[in-house]
Design a protein around this motif. Structure first.
Motif, mmCIF file in Angstrom:
data_model
loop_
_atom_site.group_PDB
_atom_site.id
_atom_site.type_symbol
_atom_site.label_atom_id
_atom_site.label_comp_id
_atom_site.label_asym_id
_atom_site.label_seq_id
_atom_site.Cartn_x
_atom_site.Cartn_y
_atom_site.Cartn_z
ATOM 1 N N VAL A 169 -2.006 6.275 -1.312
ATOM 2 C CA VAL A 169 -3.214 5.296 -1.608
ATOM 3 C C VAL A 169 -3.094 4.344 -2.488
ATOM 4 C CG1 VAL A 169 -5.672 5.277 -1.400
ATOM 5 C CG2 VAL A 169 -4.680 7.299 -0.160
ATOM 6 N N ARG A 170 -3.273 3.149 -2.110
ATOM 7 C CA ARG A 170 -3.112 2.212 -3.137
ATOM 8 C C ARG A 170 -4.301 1.114 -2.712
ATOM 9 N NH1 ARG A 170 -0.256 4.962 -4.880
ATOM 10 N NH2 ARG A 170 2.063 4.762 -5.950
ATOM 11 N N GLY A 171 -5.328 1.186 -3.740
ATOM 12 C CA GLY A 171 -6.358 0.119 -3.595
ATOM 13 C C GLY A 171 -7.218 0.463 -2.298
ATOM 14 N N ARG A 172 -7.281 -0.521 -1.456
ATOM 15 C CA ARG A 172 -8.241 -0.144 0.101
ATOM 16 C C ARG A 172 -7.183 0.199 1.163
ATOM 17 N NH1 ARG A 172 -13.231 -2.315 0.601
ATOM 18 N NH2 ARG A 172 -14.271 -3.247 -1.243
ATOM 19 N N GLN A 173 -5.873 0.466 0.887
ATOM 20 C CA GLN A 173 -5.076 0.897 2.016
ATOM 21 C C GLN A 173 -4.330 2.233 1.635
ATOM 22 O OE1 GLN A 173 -1.887 -1.990 2.490
ATOM 23 N NE2 GLN A 173 -3.100 -3.332 3.689
ATOM 24 N N GLY A 174 -4.165 2.958 2.913
ATOM 25 C CA GLY A 174 -3.698 4.185 2.832
ATOM 26 C C GLY A 174 -2.511 4.089 3.860
ATOM 27 N N VAL A 175 -1.339 4.542 3.106
ATOM 28 C CA VAL A 175 0.066 4.415 4.049
ATOM 29 C C VAL A 175 0.495 5.807 4.590
ATOM 30 C CG1 VAL A 175 2.354 3.212 4.080
ATOM 31 C CG2 VAL A 175 0.355 2.103 2.642
ATOM 32 N N LEU A 176 0.825 5.738 5.573
ATOM 33 C CA LEU A 176 1.114 7.307 6.378
ATOM 34 C C LEU A 176 2.310 7.209 6.958
ATOM 35 C CD1 LEU A 176 0.355 10.284 7.249
ATOM 36 C CD2 LEU A 176 -0.641 9.394 9.028
#
Length: 377
Positions: free
Chosen positions: A209-216
Protein backbone atom coordinates in the motif's frame (compact mmCIF):
# COMPACT_ATOMS: atom_id res chain seq x y z
CA UNK A 1 9.45 -22.23 22.79
CA UNK A 2 10.24 -19.16 20.65
CA UNK A 3 9.63 -15.62 21.77
CA UNK A 4 6.56 -15.13 19.58
CA UNK A 5 4.78 -18.16 21.03
CA UNK A 6 5.68 -17.06 24.57
CA UNK A 7 4.25 -13.62 23.91
CA UNK A 8 1.09 -15.14 22.45
CA UNK A 9 0.65 -17.47 25.41
CA UNK A 10 1.14 -14.70 27.95
CA UNK A 11 -1.21 -12.36 26.08
CA UNK A 12 -3.88 -15.06 25.94
CA UNK A 13 -3.45 -15.67 29.67
CA UNK A 14 -4.01 -11.99 30.40
CA UNK A 15 -7.06 -11.80 28.12
CA UNK A 16 -8.56 -14.84 29.84
CA UNK A 17 -7.84 -13.40 33.30
CA UNK A 18 -9.50 -10.07 32.47
CA UNK A 19 -12.52 -11.85 31.00
CA UNK A 20 -12.93 -13.95 34.16
CA UNK A 21 -12.62 -10.86 36.37
CA UNK A 22 -15.26 -8.98 34.36
CA UNK A 23 -17.49 -11.93 33.49
CA UNK A 24 -17.52 -10.63 29.91
CA UNK A 25 -16.22 -11.76 26.52
CA UNK A 26 -12.88 -10.05 25.82
CA UNK A 27 -10.82 -9.86 22.63
CA UNK A 28 -7.76 -8.08 21.27
CA UNK A 29 -7.75 -6.90 17.66
CA UNK A 30 -4.92 -5.33 15.73
CA UNK A 31 -5.32 -1.69 14.54
CA UNK A 32 -7.04 -2.99 11.40
CA UNK A 33 -9.63 -4.70 13.65
CA UNK A 34 -8.32 -8.17 12.82
CA UNK A 35 -8.66 -10.63 15.69
CA UNK A 36 -5.43 -11.51 17.53
CA UNK A 37 -6.76 -13.41 20.54
CA UNK A 38 -10.01 -13.85 22.45
CA UNK A 39 -11.39 -15.26 25.68
CA UNK A 40 -14.07 -17.89 25.98
CA UNK A 41 -17.66 -16.75 25.53
CA UNK A 42 -19.73 -15.64 28.51
CA UNK A 43 -23.14 -15.89 26.85
CA UNK A 44 -22.82 -12.34 25.54
CA UNK A 45 -21.35 -13.15 22.12
CA UNK A 46 -22.93 -11.67 18.99
CA UNK A 47 -22.71 -12.50 15.28
CA UNK A 48 -19.73 -10.21 14.74
CA UNK A 49 -17.69 -11.86 17.49
CA UNK A 50 -18.59 -15.35 16.28
CA UNK A 51 -17.58 -14.45 12.74
CA UNK A 52 -14.29 -12.99 13.97
CA UNK A 53 -13.56 -16.16 15.94
CA UNK A 54 -14.26 -18.39 12.94
CA UNK A 55 -12.81 -16.29 10.11
CA UNK A 56 -10.32 -14.00 11.93
CA UNK A 57 -12.26 -11.04 10.55
CA UNK A 58 -15.26 -9.15 11.89
CA UNK A 59 -16.34 -8.25 8.37
CA UNK A 60 -15.77 -5.02 6.47
CA UNK A 61 -19.01 -3.35 7.59
CA UNK A 62 -18.30 -4.01 11.27
CA UNK A 63 -14.71 -2.82 10.84
CA UNK A 64 -15.97 0.36 9.19
CA UNK A 65 -18.41 0.95 12.04
CA UNK A 66 -15.71 0.53 14.68
CA UNK A 67 -13.23 2.79 12.91
CA UNK A 68 -15.93 5.41 12.27
CA UNK A 69 -16.08 6.02 16.03
CA UNK A 70 -12.50 7.35 15.91
CA UNK A 71 -11.35 4.52 18.18
CA UNK A 72 -7.76 4.63 16.93
CA UNK A 73 -7.47 8.18 18.32
CA UNK A 74 -8.91 7.44 21.75
CA UNK A 75 -6.66 7.74 24.78
CA UNK A 76 -8.85 5.74 27.13
CA UNK A 77 -11.81 3.35 27.13
CA UNK A 78 -14.87 4.37 25.13
CA UNK A 79 -18.11 2.89 23.90
CA UNK A 80 -18.65 1.52 20.40
CA UNK A 81 -22.42 1.69 19.87
CA UNK A 82 -24.39 -1.32 18.66
CA UNK A 83 -25.31 -2.03 15.04
CA UNK A 84 -28.55 -4.03 15.10
CA UNK A 85 -28.45 -4.52 11.32
CA UNK A 86 -25.16 -6.40 11.77
CA UNK A 87 -26.33 -8.19 14.92
CA UNK A 88 -23.52 -6.33 16.69
CA UNK A 89 -23.81 -5.49 20.39
CA UNK A 90 -22.21 -2.49 22.10
CA UNK A 91 -18.58 -2.80 23.18
CA UNK A 92 -16.14 -0.96 25.33
CA UNK A 93 -12.84 -0.49 23.52
CA UNK A 94 -9.46 0.47 24.94
CA UNK A 95 -6.58 1.33 22.55
CA UNK A 96 -3.37 -0.55 23.33
CA UNK A 97 -0.37 1.76 22.84
CA UNK A 98 3.31 1.46 23.61
CA UNK A 99 5.53 4.52 23.29
CA UNK A 100 2.82 6.23 21.28
CA UNK A 101 2.40 3.42 18.74
CA UNK A 102 -1.09 1.96 18.41
CA UNK A 103 -0.67 -1.82 18.59
CA UNK A 104 -4.17 -3.11 19.14
CA UNK A 105 -7.71 -2.61 20.39
CA UNK A 106 -8.93 -4.28 23.56
CA UNK A 107 -12.65 -5.09 23.19
CA UNK A 108 -15.10 -5.98 25.96
CA UNK A 109 -18.71 -6.72 25.05
CA UNK A 110 -21.08 -4.55 27.11
CA UNK A 111 -24.57 -4.78 25.58
CA UNK A 112 -26.42 -3.07 28.41
CA UNK A 113 -23.80 -0.56 29.54
CA UNK A 114 -23.36 -2.12 32.97
CA UNK A 115 -19.58 -2.09 33.21
CA UNK A 116 -18.76 -0.16 36.38
CA UNK A 117 -16.09 2.45 37.05
CA UNK A 118 -14.11 -0.30 38.78
CA UNK A 119 -14.45 -2.47 35.68
CA UNK A 120 -13.14 0.35 33.49
CA UNK A 121 -10.19 0.80 35.88
CA UNK A 122 -9.46 -2.93 35.55
CA UNK A 123 -9.50 -2.61 31.76
CA UNK A 124 -7.08 0.34 31.87
CA UNK A 125 -4.79 -1.51 34.29
CA UNK A 126 -4.73 -4.60 32.05
CA UNK A 127 -4.05 -2.56 28.91
CA UNK A 128 -0.45 -1.49 29.62
CA UNK A 129 1.14 -4.93 30.05
CA UNK A 130 -0.86 -6.20 27.08
CA UNK A 131 0.57 -3.37 24.94
CA UNK A 132 4.08 -4.21 26.12
CA UNK A 133 3.61 -7.84 25.06
CA UNK A 134 2.41 -6.75 21.63
CA UNK A 135 5.30 -4.36 21.05
CA UNK A 136 8.08 -6.89 20.36
CA UNK A 137 5.91 -8.90 17.99
CA UNK A 138 4.96 -5.67 16.27
CA UNK A 139 8.59 -4.75 15.61
CA UNK A 140 9.39 -8.17 14.16
CA UNK A 141 6.23 -8.47 12.06
CA UNK A 142 6.37 -4.90 10.81
CA UNK A 143 9.98 -5.31 9.73
CA UNK A 144 9.23 -8.55 7.87
CA UNK A 145 6.13 -7.08 6.21
CA UNK A 146 7.96 -3.93 5.15
CA UNK A 147 10.81 -5.97 3.63
CA UNK A 148 8.43 -8.20 1.67
CA UNK A 149 6.41 -5.23 0.42
CA UNK A 150 9.58 -3.43 -0.68
CA UNK A 151 10.70 -6.52 -2.59
CA UNK A 152 7.33 -6.63 -4.33
CA UNK A 153 7.46 -2.91 -5.13
CA UNK A 154 10.87 -3.37 -6.76
CA UNK A 155 9.68 -6.41 -8.71
CA UNK A 156 6.89 -4.27 -10.18
CA UNK A 157 9.07 -1.24 -10.89
CA UNK A 158 9.52 0.09 -14.43
CA UNK A 159 13.24 0.49 -13.67
CA UNK A 160 15.17 -2.64 -14.78
CA UNK A 161 17.81 -2.02 -12.11
CA UNK A 162 15.18 -2.20 -9.36
CA UNK A 163 13.61 -5.32 -10.83
CA UNK A 164 16.91 -7.22 -10.52
CA UNK A 165 15.90 -8.72 -7.17
CA UNK A 166 15.35 -12.26 -5.98
CA UNK A 167 11.71 -12.98 -5.26
CA UNK A 168 9.40 -15.90 -4.54
CA UNK A 169 6.07 -14.49 -5.64
CA UNK A 170 4.16 -17.23 -7.49
CA UNK A 171 1.86 -15.44 -9.96
CA UNK A 172 3.46 -12.58 -11.88
CA UNK A 173 1.05 -12.36 -14.81
CA UNK A 174 -1.73 -10.31 -13.20
CA UNK A 175 -1.67 -7.12 -11.12
CA UNK A 176 -4.63 -5.35 -9.54
CA UNK A 177 -4.51 -1.77 -8.30
CA UNK A 178 -7.22 -0.50 -5.95
CA UNK A 179 -7.38 3.26 -5.47
CA UNK A 180 -9.40 5.25 -2.94
CA UNK A 181 -10.79 8.36 -4.59
CA UNK A 182 -12.72 9.69 -1.60
CA UNK A 183 -12.81 8.77 2.06
CA UNK A 184 -11.35 9.78 5.42
CA UNK A 185 -7.59 9.90 4.91
CA UNK A 186 -6.80 8.37 8.31
CA UNK A 187 -8.67 5.19 7.37
CA UNK A 188 -7.45 4.71 3.78
CA UNK A 189 -4.51 2.42 4.58
CA UNK A 190 -6.60 0.31 6.95
CA UNK A 191 -9.37 0.04 4.34
CA UNK A 192 -7.00 -1.05 1.58
CA UNK A 193 -5.12 -3.52 3.77
CA UNK A 194 -8.37 -5.01 5.07
CA UNK A 195 -9.68 -5.52 1.55
CA UNK A 196 -6.42 -6.89 0.14
CA UNK A 197 -5.81 -9.20 3.10
CA UNK A 198 -9.31 -10.64 2.61
CA UNK A 199 -8.56 -11.12 -1.10
CA UNK A 200 -5.38 -13.06 -0.34
CA UNK A 201 -6.72 -15.12 2.56
CA UNK A 202 -5.44 -18.65 2.24
CA UNK A 203 -2.28 -17.68 0.38
CA UNK A 204 0.86 -15.65 1.06
CA UNK A 205 -0.08 -11.94 0.99
CA UNK A 206 1.45 -10.32 -2.09
CA UNK A 207 0.52 -6.66 -1.96
CA UNK A 208 1.71 -3.29 -0.80
CA UNK A 209 0.00 0.00 0.00
CA UNK A 210 1.30 3.42 -0.98
CA UNK A 211 -0.80 6.50 -0.35
CA UNK A 212 -4.27 5.99 -1.79
CA UNK A 213 -3.36 2.88 -3.79
CA UNK A 214 -3.02 -0.78 -2.93
CA UNK A 215 -1.13 -2.93 -5.44
CA UNK A 216 -1.86 -6.66 -5.48
CA UNK A 217 0.09 -9.31 -7.38
CA UNK A 218 -2.14 -12.11 -8.63
CA UNK A 219 -5.77 -12.54 -9.64
CA UNK A 220 -8.51 -11.49 -7.21
CA UNK A 221 -12.16 -10.49 -7.06
CA UNK A 222 -11.95 -6.76 -7.85
CA UNK A 223 -15.60 -6.09 -6.99
CA UNK A 224 -15.18 -7.65 -3.54
CA UNK A 225 -12.03 -5.60 -2.89
CA UNK A 226 -13.78 -2.36 -3.86
CA UNK A 227 -16.81 -3.15 -1.70
CA UNK A 228 -14.78 -4.10 1.36
CA UNK A 229 -12.63 -0.99 1.13
CA UNK A 230 -15.73 1.20 0.81
CA UNK A 231 -17.40 -0.58 3.75
CA UNK A 232 -14.42 0.17 5.97
CA UNK A 233 -14.24 3.79 4.80
CA UNK A 234 -17.96 4.34 5.38
CA UNK A 235 -20.65 6.41 3.72
CA UNK A 236 -19.60 8.61 0.81
CA UNK A 237 -16.35 6.77 0.13
CA UNK A 238 -15.38 5.67 -3.36
CA UNK A 239 -12.82 3.08 -4.38
CA UNK A 240 -12.01 1.88 -7.91
CA UNK A 241 -9.88 -0.91 -9.31
CA UNK A 242 -7.83 -1.58 -12.42
CA UNK A 243 -6.49 -4.95 -13.60
CA UNK A 244 -3.49 -5.44 -15.87
CA UNK A 245 -2.12 -8.65 -17.34
CA UNK A 246 1.03 -9.78 -19.12
CA UNK A 247 0.95 -12.88 -21.29
CA UNK A 248 4.66 -13.54 -20.79
CA UNK A 249 4.52 -13.17 -17.01
CA UNK A 250 6.41 -9.88 -16.79
CA UNK A 251 4.89 -8.44 -13.64
CA UNK A 252 6.08 -4.89 -14.20
CA UNK A 253 4.19 -4.77 -17.52
CA UNK A 254 1.05 -6.04 -15.80
CA UNK A 255 1.49 -3.38 -13.13
CA UNK A 256 1.95 -0.66 -15.75
CA UNK A 257 -1.23 -1.75 -17.50
CA UNK A 258 -3.11 -1.91 -14.20
CA UNK A 259 -2.09 1.71 -13.53
CA UNK A 260 -3.66 2.73 -16.84
CA UNK A 261 -6.75 0.63 -16.11
CA UNK A 262 -7.30 2.15 -12.66
CA UNK A 263 -7.16 5.60 -14.23
CA UNK A 264 -9.85 4.48 -16.67
CA UNK A 265 -11.94 3.15 -13.78
CA UNK A 266 -11.64 6.49 -11.99
CA UNK A 267 -12.31 8.63 -15.06
CA UNK A 268 -14.73 6.88 -17.40
CA UNK A 269 -18.26 6.06 -16.16
CA UNK A 270 -18.57 3.29 -18.76
CA UNK A 271 -16.37 1.03 -16.60
CA UNK A 272 -18.46 1.48 -13.44
CA UNK A 273 -15.43 1.66 -11.16
CA UNK A 274 -13.62 -1.48 -12.34
CA UNK A 275 -11.57 -1.60 -15.54
CA UNK A 276 -9.49 -4.32 -17.16
CA UNK A 277 -6.62 -3.50 -19.48
CA UNK A 278 -8.00 -5.84 -22.14
CA UNK A 279 -11.22 -3.77 -22.33
CA UNK A 280 -9.63 -0.32 -22.69
CA UNK A 281 -9.25 -0.27 -26.47
CA UNK A 282 -7.99 3.13 -27.63
CA UNK A 283 -8.03 4.37 -24.02
CA UNK A 284 -5.07 2.11 -23.31
CA UNK A 285 -3.05 4.62 -25.31
CA UNK A 286 -4.99 7.83 -24.66
CA UNK A 287 -4.84 7.42 -20.87
CA UNK A 288 -1.05 7.45 -21.01
CA UNK A 289 -1.19 11.01 -22.26
CA UNK A 290 -1.32 13.62 -19.47
CA UNK A 291 -4.88 14.86 -19.06
CA UNK A 292 -5.37 17.53 -21.75
CA UNK A 293 -6.92 20.90 -21.04
CA UNK A 294 -10.21 21.56 -22.81
CA UNK A 295 -8.44 24.13 -24.98
CA UNK A 296 -6.26 21.34 -26.39
CA UNK A 297 -9.22 19.60 -28.03
CA UNK A 298 -9.87 20.13 -31.76
CA UNK A 299 -11.53 23.50 -32.37
CA UNK A 300 -14.31 21.98 -34.53
CA UNK A 301 -15.30 19.66 -31.64
CA UNK A 302 -15.24 22.54 -29.14
CA UNK A 303 -17.55 24.47 -31.45
CA UNK A 304 -19.95 21.52 -31.56
CA UNK A 305 -19.94 21.13 -27.77
CA UNK A 306 -20.61 24.85 -27.33
CA UNK A 307 -23.63 24.80 -29.65
CA UNK A 308 -25.02 21.50 -28.34
CA UNK A 309 -25.80 22.09 -24.61
CA UNK A 310 -28.12 19.09 -24.48
CA UNK A 311 -25.44 16.81 -25.91
CA UNK A 312 -27.67 15.24 -28.58
CA UNK A 313 -25.41 16.08 -31.50
CA UNK A 314 -22.27 14.98 -29.63
CA UNK A 315 -23.97 11.67 -28.78
CA UNK A 316 -24.98 11.25 -32.42
CA UNK A 317 -21.48 11.95 -33.69
CA UNK A 318 -19.94 9.50 -31.20
CA UNK A 319 -22.38 6.76 -32.20
CA UNK A 320 -21.81 7.41 -35.91
CA UNK A 321 -18.03 7.23 -35.60
CA UNK A 322 -18.13 4.23 -33.24
CA UNK A 323 -20.22 2.40 -35.83
CA UNK A 324 -17.68 3.13 -38.59
CA UNK A 325 -19.97 5.55 -40.39
CA UNK A 326 -22.81 3.04 -40.83
CA UNK A 327 -26.05 5.04 -40.92
CA UNK A 328 -28.13 1.88 -40.48
CA UNK A 329 -26.30 0.73 -37.34
CA UNK A 330 -26.11 4.25 -35.93
CA UNK A 331 -29.83 4.90 -36.32
CA UNK A 332 -30.59 1.56 -34.68
CA UNK A 333 -28.26 2.31 -31.76
CA UNK A 334 -29.84 5.72 -31.21
CA UNK A 335 -33.40 4.44 -31.82
CA UNK A 336 -34.11 7.13 -34.41
CA UNK A 337 -35.18 7.13 -38.06
CA UNK A 338 -32.42 7.47 -40.62
CA UNK A 339 -33.95 10.71 -41.85
CA UNK A 340 -33.45 12.19 -38.38
CA UNK A 341 -29.88 10.86 -38.36
CA UNK A 342 -29.07 12.47 -41.71
CA UNK A 343 -30.42 15.79 -40.45
CA UNK A 344 -28.24 15.61 -37.34
CA UNK A 345 -25.12 14.67 -39.32
CA UNK A 346 -25.69 17.56 -41.69
CA UNK A 347 -26.05 19.90 -38.72
CA UNK A 348 -22.79 18.54 -37.24
CA UNK A 349 -20.98 19.26 -40.50
CA UNK A 350 -22.38 22.79 -40.56
CA UNK A 351 -21.21 23.57 -37.01
CA UNK A 352 -17.79 21.92 -37.24
CA UNK A 353 -17.01 22.91 -40.82
CA UNK A 354 -15.74 19.35 -41.38
CA UNK A 355 -16.75 16.72 -43.93
CA UNK A 356 -17.77 13.41 -42.31
CA UNK A 357 -16.92 11.63 -45.56
CA UNK A 358 -13.28 12.71 -45.13
CA UNK A 359 -11.21 10.15 -43.18
CA UNK A 360 -8.88 12.76 -41.67
CA UNK A 361 -11.80 14.86 -40.49
CA UNK A 362 -13.48 11.81 -38.94
CA UNK A 363 -10.26 10.81 -37.18
CA UNK A 364 -9.87 14.33 -35.75
CA UNK A 365 -13.38 14.30 -34.34
CA UNK A 366 -13.17 10.70 -33.09
CA UNK A 367 -9.93 11.30 -31.18
CA UNK A 368 -11.36 14.48 -29.74
CA UNK A 369 -14.47 12.66 -28.55
CA UNK A 370 -12.37 9.95 -26.87
CA UNK A 371 -10.30 12.61 -25.12
CA UNK A 372 -13.33 14.65 -24.04
CA UNK A 373 -14.06 12.74 -20.81
CA UNK A 374 -10.37 12.95 -19.87
CA UNK A 375 -10.00 16.73 -20.07
CA UNK A 376 -9.15 18.76 -17.00
CA UNK A 377 -10.75 22.11 -16.26
Amino acid sequence: MDHGSMVGSELQRRVDALAEDLGRSVAINDPSVRLLCASRHFGDEDAVRVRAMLQRSAGSEAIGHILAQGVTRWTGPGVIPPRPDLDMLARVSMPLRWRGTLLGLLMVIDPDGTLTAADLDAIKTAAEPMAALLYRDFLIADSERAAREETLRRLLSADPAERAVTHDFPDTSTVLIAEVLSGESARIEVALRTALEAATRGREPSFYVRGRQGVLLGAADAAAIVKQAEDVLGAGARCVAGIGTSADGQAWIARDRAAVAVRAAATLPRFDGIAHWDDLGAYGLLLRVPAPARAHLPEPLLALVAKDPGGRLVETLAAYLDHAGSSLDTAAALHIHRTSLYYRLHRIEEITGLDLADGEHRLTLHLGLKLLPLVRD
